[in-house]
Design a protein around this motif. Structure first.
Motif, mmCIF file in Angstrom:
data_model
loop_
_atom_site.group_PDB
_atom_site.id
_atom_site.type_symbol
_atom_site.label_atom_id
_atom_site.label_comp_id
_atom_site.label_asym_id
_atom_site.label_seq_id
_atom_site.Cartn_x
_atom_site.Cartn_y
_atom_site.Cartn_z
ATOM 1 N N THR A 73 0.851 -1.353 0.075
ATOM 2 C CA THR A 73 0.199 -0.030 0.106
ATOM 3 C C THR A 73 0.997 1.373 -0.129
ATOM 4 O O THR A 73 1.777 1.098 0.927
ATOM 5 N N PHE A 74 0.166 2.464 -0.973
ATOM 6 C CA PHE A 74 1.288 3.650 -1.133
ATOM 7 C C PHE A 74 0.446 4.320 -0.080
ATOM 8 O O PHE A 74 -1.210 3.937 -0.483
ATOM 9 N N SER A 75 0.659 4.929 0.554
ATOM 10 C CA SER A 75 -0.411 5.739 1.470
ATOM 11 C C SER A 75 0.457 7.626 1.559
ATOM 12 O O SER A 75 2.028 7.531 1.457
ATOM 13 N N VAL A 76 -0.019 8.254 2.396
ATOM 14 C CA VAL A 76 0.661 9.844 2.753
ATOM 15 C C VAL A 76 0.121 9.564 4.481
ATOM 16 O O VAL A 76 -0.267 9.396 4.674
ATOM 17 N N SER A 77 1.801 9.990 4.668
ATOM 18 C CA SER A 77 2.018 10.626 6.140
ATOM 19 C C SER A 77 2.288 11.874 6.424
ATOM 20 O O SER A 77 3.234 12.576 6.155
ATOM 21 N N ASN A 78 1.508 12.019 7.370
ATOM 22 C CA ASN A 78 1.953 13.804 8.121
ATOM 23 C C ASN A 78 2.356 13.641 8.768
ATOM 24 O O ASN A 78 2.207 12.910 9.711
ATOM 25 N N ARG A 79 3.491 14.309 9.075
ATOM 26 C CA ARG A 79 4.859 14.902 9.970
ATOM 27 C C ARG A 79 3.759 16.187 10.697
ATOM 28 O O ARG A 79 3.995 17.473 10.245
ATOM 29 N N ALA A 80 3.741 16.079 11.478
ATOM 30 C CA ALA A 80 3.595 17.682 12.769
ATOM 31 C C ALA A 80 4.772 18.245 12.633
ATOM 32 O O ALA A 80 5.980 18.117 12.727
ATOM 33 N N ALA A 81 4.400 19.668 12.772
ATOM 34 C CA ALA A 81 6.019 20.445 13.308
ATOM 35 C C ALA A 81 6.068 19.787 14.172
ATOM 36 O O ALA A 81 5.723 19.799 15.054
ATOM 37 N N ARG A 82 8.115 20.877 14.213
ATOM 38 C CA ARG A 82 8.635 19.775 15.375
ATOM 39 C C ARG A 82 9.853 20.959 15.742
ATOM 40 O O ARG A 82 10.682 21.819 14.359
ATOM 41 N N VAL A 83 10.545 20.912 16.562
ATOM 42 C CA VAL A 83 11.447 21.543 17.005
ATOM 43 C C VAL A 83 13.211 20.319 16.953
ATOM 44 O O VAL A 83 12.874 19.092 16.728
ATOM 45 N N GLY A 84 14.102 20.725 16.411
ATOM 46 C CA GLY A 84 15.239 20.622 16.035
ATOM 47 C C GLY A 84 16.240 21.367 16.208
ATOM 48 O O GLY A 84 15.823 21.724 16.607
ATOM 49 N N ARG A 85 16.879 19.868 16.072
ATOM 50 C CA ARG A 85 18.443 20.879 16.166
ATOM 51 C C ARG A 85 19.605 20.837 14.270
ATOM 52 O O ARG A 85 19.496 20.058 14.001
ATOM 53 N N ASN A 86 20.804 22.303 14.044
ATOM 54 C CA ASN A 86 20.901 22.057 13.220
ATOM 55 C C ASN A 86 22.146 21.146 13.810
ATOM 56 O O ASN A 86 22.572 21.038 13.883
ATOM 57 N N PRO A 87 22.620 20.250 12.174
ATOM 58 C CA PRO A 87 23.133 19.202 12.674
ATOM 59 C C PRO A 87 24.440 19.848 12.623
ATOM 60 O O PRO A 87 25.383 19.203 12.926
ATOM 61 N N GLN A 88 24.822 21.039 11.354
ATOM 62 C CA GLN A 88 26.140 21.616 11.843
ATOM 63 C C GLN A 88 26.774 22.752 13.027
ATOM 64 O O GLN A 88 27.942 22.655 13.126
ATOM 65 N N ASN A 89 25.384 22.089 13.907
ATOM 66 C CA ASN A 89 25.783 23.511 15.028
ATOM 67 C C ASN A 89 24.693 22.907 16.157
ATOM 68 O O ASN A 89 23.987 23.139 16.053
ATOM 69 N N LYS A 117 9.579 22.595 9.503
ATOM 70 C CA LYS A 117 7.822 22.677 8.899
ATOM 71 C C LYS A 117 7.363 21.183 9.348
ATOM 72 O O LYS A 117 8.057 20.036 8.843
ATOM 73 N N ALA A 118 5.607 21.441 9.243
ATOM 74 C CA ALA A 118 4.664 20.312 9.399
ATOM 75 C C ALA A 118 5.161 20.266 7.652
ATOM 76 O O ALA A 118 5.333 20.872 7.150
ATOM 77 N N SER A 119 5.341 18.584 7.563
ATOM 78 C CA SER A 119 5.003 18.293 6.021
ATOM 79 C C SER A 119 4.847 16.767 5.479
ATOM 80 O O SER A 119 4.675 16.140 6.160
ATOM 81 N N LYS A 120 4.329 16.313 4.641
ATOM 82 C CA LYS A 120 4.138 15.463 3.886
ATOM 83 C C LYS A 120 5.195 14.701 3.819
ATOM 84 O O LYS A 120 5.833 15.220 2.876
ATOM 85 N N SER A 121 4.641 13.377 3.554
ATOM 86 C CA SER A 121 5.979 12.331 3.256
ATOM 87 C C SER A 121 4.869 10.504 2.394
ATOM 88 O O SER A 121 4.017 10.504 3.348
ATOM 89 N N ALA A 122 5.716 10.200 1.516
ATOM 90 C CA ALA A 122 4.745 9.541 1.376
ATOM 91 C C ALA A 122 4.995 7.773 1.568
ATOM 92 O O ALA A 122 6.801 7.772 2.434
ATOM 93 N N LYS A 123 4.745 7.554 1.429
ATOM 94 C CA LYS A 123 4.743 5.751 2.479
ATOM 95 C C LYS A 123 4.404 4.586 1.740
ATOM 96 O O LYS A 123 3.254 4.512 1.092
ATOM 97 N N PHE A 124 5.283 3.687 2.120
ATOM 98 C CA PHE A 124 4.947 2.393 1.972
ATOM 99 C C PHE A 124 5.137 1.007 2.742
ATOM 100 O O PHE A 124 6.133 1.100 3.603
#
Length: 99
Positions: free
Chosen positions: A57-73, A81-88
């Motif tokens: 099954t191919f579907s859409v996964s919704n990712r909520a907005a979140r706080v992260g860390r800058n990998p370079q700092n 930001k919140a985003s959508k991602s394809a999922k299998f």
């Protein structure tokens, strides 16, 4: 192609395999693959999922907005930001074929 010991199939390799397995020309196989991927994309864009019984099954996964860390700092906090991602999700026949 082989990357780090992993064999990778390119789009061209897939078209060649489809042509060999079906007896279609490479041009017809290319048109089929383009149509299939466009159909999956259109279905997911509309918010629906696409199920190929036994395969998966191919579907859409919704990712909520979140706080992260800058990998370079790592001390710098960034807003992601919140985003959508394809999922299998593999189906039962595909899972069984892998074991």
């Amino acid at each position: 192609l082989i990357f780090y010991g992993i064999i990778t199939m390119t789009k061209s390799d897939l078209i060649d395999a489809l042509a060999a397995d079906t007896g279609l020309t490479k041009a017809d196989s290319d048109r089929f693959l383009k149509s299939f991927t466009a159909t999956v994309e259109k279905t997911l864009k509309s918010g629906d999922s696409l199920t190929l019984i036994g395969f998966g099954t191919f579907s859409v996964s919704n990712r909520a907005a979140r706080v992260g860390r800058n990998p370079q700092n790592p001390s710098q906090v960034i807003q992601i930001k919140a985003s959508k991602s394809a999922k299998f999700k593999a189906g039962s026949k595909l899972k069984a074929a892998l074991n």
